[in-house]
Write a protein that holds these residues in place. Structure first.
Motif, short mmCIF file in Angstrom:
data_model
loop_
_atom_site.label_atom_id
_atom_site.label_comp_id
_atom_site.label_asym_id
_atom_site.label_seq_id
_atom_site.Cartn_x
_atom_site.Cartn_y
_atom_site.Cartn_z
N ALA A 19 1.06 -1.11 -0.05
CA ALA A 19 0.11 -0.04 -0.15
C ALA A 19 0.86 1.26 -0.13
CB ALA A 19 -0.94 0.03 1.17
N PRO A 20 1.33 1.78 -1.40
CA PRO A 20 2.34 2.87 -1.12
C PRO A 20 1.71 4.08 -0.72
CG PRO A 20 1.28 2.57 -3.43
CD PRO A 20 0.82 1.35 -2.37
N GLY A 21 2.47 5.02 -0.21
CA GLY A 21 2.18 6.19 0.51
C GLY A 21 1.06 6.02 1.70
N GLN A 22 0.26 7.07 1.84
CA GLN A 22 -0.56 6.94 2.86
C GLN A 22 -1.81 6.26 2.36
OE1 GLN A 22 -0.93 10.84 4.70
NE2 GLN A 22 0.74 10.59 5.65
N HIS A 23 -2.01 5.20 1.45
CA HIS A 23 -3.10 4.65 0.87
C HIS A 23 -4.30 4.16 1.87
CE1 HIS A 23 -5.25 2.65 -2.20
NE2 HIS A 23 -5.36 1.76 -1.87
N ALA A 244 -4.31 -3.21 -1.97
CA ALA A 244 -5.82 -2.92 -1.52
C ALA A 244 -6.28 -1.82 -2.24
CB ALA A 244 -5.50 -2.31 0.07
N ASP A 245 -7.72 -2.36 -2.92
CA ASP A 245 -8.68 -1.20 -3.31
C ASP A 245 -9.57 -0.64 -2.17
OD1 ASP A 245 -7.56 -2.04 -5.81
OD2 ASP A 245 -8.94 -3.57 -6.21
N VAL A 246 -9.23 0.80 -2.40
CA VAL A 246 -10.26 1.47 -1.54
C VAL A 246 -11.51 1.91 -2.26
CG1 VAL A 246 -10.19 3.51 -0.11
CG2 VAL A 246 -8.22 2.07 0.04
N TYR A 247 -12.40 1.90 -1.62
CA TYR A 247 -14.00 2.23 -2.06
C TYR A 247 -14.34 3.26 -1.01
CZ TYR A 247 -13.40 -1.66 -5.46
OH TYR A 247 -12.86 -2.26 -6.47
N ASN A 248 -14.67 4.33 -1.17
CA ASN A 248 -15.35 5.30 -0.25
C ASN A 248 -16.76 5.33 -0.66
OD1 ASN A 248 -12.95 6.52 0.99
ND2 ASN A 248 -12.53 7.25 -1.33
N MET A 249 -17.42 4.06 -0.19
CA MET A 249 -18.86 3.73 -0.42
C MET A 249 -19.43 2.73 0.48
SD MET A 249 -18.79 1.96 -4.06
CE MET A 249 -17.61 3.60 -4.92
N GLY A 250 -20.37 2.84 0.63
CA GLY A 250 -21.20 1.52 1.54
C GLY A 250 -20.87 0.28 0.91
N PHE A 251 -21.27 -0.78 1.59
CA PHE A 251 -20.74 -2.31 1.01
C PHE A 251 -21.74 -2.59 -0.13
CE2 PHE A 251 -20.82 -6.75 1.25
CZ PHE A 251 -19.61 -7.17 1.23
N ALA A 252 -22.94 -2.27 -0.13
CA ALA A 252 -23.79 -2.61 -1.20
C ALA A 252 -23.19 -1.83 -2.44
CB ALA A 252 -25.24 -2.21 -0.94
N LYS A 253 -23.12 -0.45 -2.38
CA LYS A 253 -22.48 0.09 -3.80
C LYS A 253 -21.08 -0.50 -4.19
CE LYS A 253 -24.96 4.33 -3.09
NZ LYS A 253 -24.88 6.00 -2.96
N TYR A 254 -20.25 -0.86 -2.90
CA TYR A 254 -19.13 -1.31 -3.38
C TYR A 254 -19.16 -2.70 -4.33
CZ TYR A 254 -15.92 -5.39 -2.09
OH TYR A 254 -15.28 -6.61 -2.33
#
Length: 542
Positions: A19-23, A244-254
């Motif tokens: 996870a590069p940087g502040q991922h 690690a893929d980061v999704y800024n959303m709720g689980f259903a939308k993810y």
């Protein structure tokens, strides 16, 4: 708050996550679902975020209080009462003991000692009050009650409680700390499978508690409804790309976004492979001509670059091939238990339980948490001894296979391979390697210390040792805990086809349906009855 910087997670030679940087960041109000297949590194990453272990590379910076519930939590002082364990979250148990000691000294005839004790008591009392000490008992009791821990349990020593009760005490302690006496807190909660051993009502209450939590939260769970209701962000650990893929959303939308990402990657790769194939064919034609050799090399290089620059398409997730053993030949009743009794000091868990396990029989053990279900299986397995004069009578050809809820049959200090050898000393080594391969343990994974495995991987390892045992009586204590949905389905399919006898303890209705039980044992009374669908309601509510 938690922030990672150039984080790299490894187990042995295998890289689980970069996870590069502040991922990866957790701030107040972030409620993160940490998801991915068993073995992707979720539990290892959680340990690193908590500070329990160090990352292979990079660093983790934390600020504020951290409340960490590990998947295999082991409390320290088992002589401690459950109440004191919960109160210790704010140090209130120690303050209480100190206040009681000063009260004794305040009765001294020595004026100097008495004055000193009064001054110290005053300081302690002020600290106790600031931490919500006078409201603490009712707060702690309310949390415990909502987690299914009765008032009588709070005054028992931890060593007298079942594994499920101890797990709920640990969760209660962390949630009690997070309320901080005010009902609000900036504590960052790190919870690894928090719903294990909780009944339906407790899960509903926990869902509401976590949804209102104002601090940060990172949670590993296979409870999709909990993730749906609580999480506003998702970290997906991709075992193939070790990212690690980061999704800024709720689980259903993810779930929809994840599916879209995978579809995009497949389309891009298909298009790139089509272009690369055309370039290489053209290069092959040019390569036959001396004056076109340079152009041919350039085309091949361009084709390779097209493929290298693409996001990796996720390989179809492998699933362990789980099949319970072909049972060894045995008599009509391979196991008979008579008068089984278990006491913890003066506390009786159960007494006088009789049980006959006939060849191929299928039995479910039911009862409230703490009724002695796990203890009964330990007695049947010979892991613990009965109190009193009862015991186990082994019938002709009895071979027992025991799956422990807390993975007690696995030595965490030994490798996956050594654990398997210890469990199956008479098996052919090549057969064992093939077996472990079917359970997704091969290569460097065989030398990995079992203590560093995720909960789901420990479950697979424990099941693998059962398969080679040729057991004709399986004692299964929560065999689907910690498994991802695909692996759970494999276990359920294995239950359906196994022809030996099974004694099952589970909170999973799907496991009961797969077993198609003939009988039920109700603990702590030990009453036996024929199975009927009415009992399924008890399983679903348990």
């Amino acid at each position: 708050m938690i922030v990672t910087n150039d984080l790299e997670v490894r187990v042995g030679a295998r890289t689980l996550l970069t996870a590069p940087g502040q991922h990866l960041r957790v701030q107040p109000g972030d409620r993160v679902g940490l998801v991915g297949r068993n073995g992707a590194g979720k539990t290892t990453t959680m340990r690193i975020l908590s500070g329990e272990t160090k990352p292979y590379g990079g660093e983790v910076t934390t600020s504020g209080e951290i409340g960490y519930l590990p998947q295999d939590s082991r409390e320290g002082n088992i002589e401690q009462t459950a109440r004191d364990r919960v109160l210790s979250a704010r140090g209130l148990d120690e303050i209480r003991r100190s206040m009681a000691k000063q009260q004794e000294l305040m009765e001294s005839d020595d004026d100097r000692k008495r004055d000193k004790a009064i001054a110290k008591y005053s300081r302690l009392e002020e600290r106790y009050s600031s931490l919500g000490g006078y409201e603490a008992d009712s707060e702690a009791a309310a949390i415990c009650d909502n987690l299914g821990l009765e008032q009588r349990v709070l005054d028992q020593q931890l060593k007298t409680l079942s594994g499920g009760q101890r797990r709920r005490v640990e969760l209660a302690q962390i949630l009690f700390a997070a309320t901080n006496g005010s009902g609000k807190s900036q504590t960052t909660l790190l919870l690894d499978e928090p719903t294990n051993h909780l009944d339906a009502d407790s899960i509903t209450w926990l869902r509401e508690f976590l949804s209102k939590h104002e601090g940060g939260l990172v949670m590993i769970s296979h409870d999709v409804e909990l993730l749906d209701a609580v999480c506003n962000k998702v970290w997906y650990l991709d075992a193939v790309r070790a990212e690690a893929d980061v999704y800024n959303m709720g689980f259903a939308k993810y779930k929809d976004a994840r599916a879209g990402d995978e579809a995009r990657r497949r389309r891009e790769r298909a298009n790139a492979e089509k272009k690369a194939s055309a370039l290489k064919k053209q290069a092959a034609r040019f390569g036959a001509k001396a004056n076109k050799a340079a152009a041919s090399k350039q085309m091949v290089a361009r084709a390779d670059r097209l493929l290298d620059q693409l996001d990796e398409v996720r390989i179809e997730d492998k699933v362990a091939s789980i099949k319970f053993p072909e049972p060894a030949a045995c008599g009509k009743t391979p196991m008979f238990a008579k008068g089984l009794t278990k006491m913890y000091g003066s506390l009786e868990v159960f007494a006088g339980v009789d049980l006959a396990i006939d060849k191929g029989s299928r039995v479910v053990v039911l009862g409230y948490n703490g009724a002695g279900k796990t203890t009964l299986l330990k007695l049947l397995a010979g892991v613990e001894r009965t109190d009193g004069e009862g015991g186990i009578v082994s019938g002709h050809g009895l071979k027992v296979g025991y799956f422990a809820q807390e993975h007690d049959t696995i030595d965490g200090d030994k490798s996956v391979w050594q654990n398997t050898l210890d469990a199956c000393p008479d098996a052919d080594e090549q057969d064992l390697r093939s077996l472990l391969g079917a359970f997704m343990f091969s290569g460097d994974k065989l030398e990995q210390p079992a203590g560093t495995l995720s909960g789901g991987e420990k479950t697979r390892l424990a099941l693998a040792t059962l398969v080679s045992s040729r057991a004709n009586v399986l004692l299964l204590d929560e065999p689907t805990n910690n498994l991802d949905p695909q692996s759970r389905e494999q276990v359920l399919d294995a239950l359906k086809t196994y022809t030996g006898a099974v004694v099952l303890v589970t909170h999973d209705p799907g496991a009961v349906r797969a077993l198609e039980p003939e009988r039920v044992i109700i603990m702590p009374e030990g009453d036996e009855d024929l199975w009927s669908d009415e009992y399924m309601e008890i399983v679903e509510l348990a």
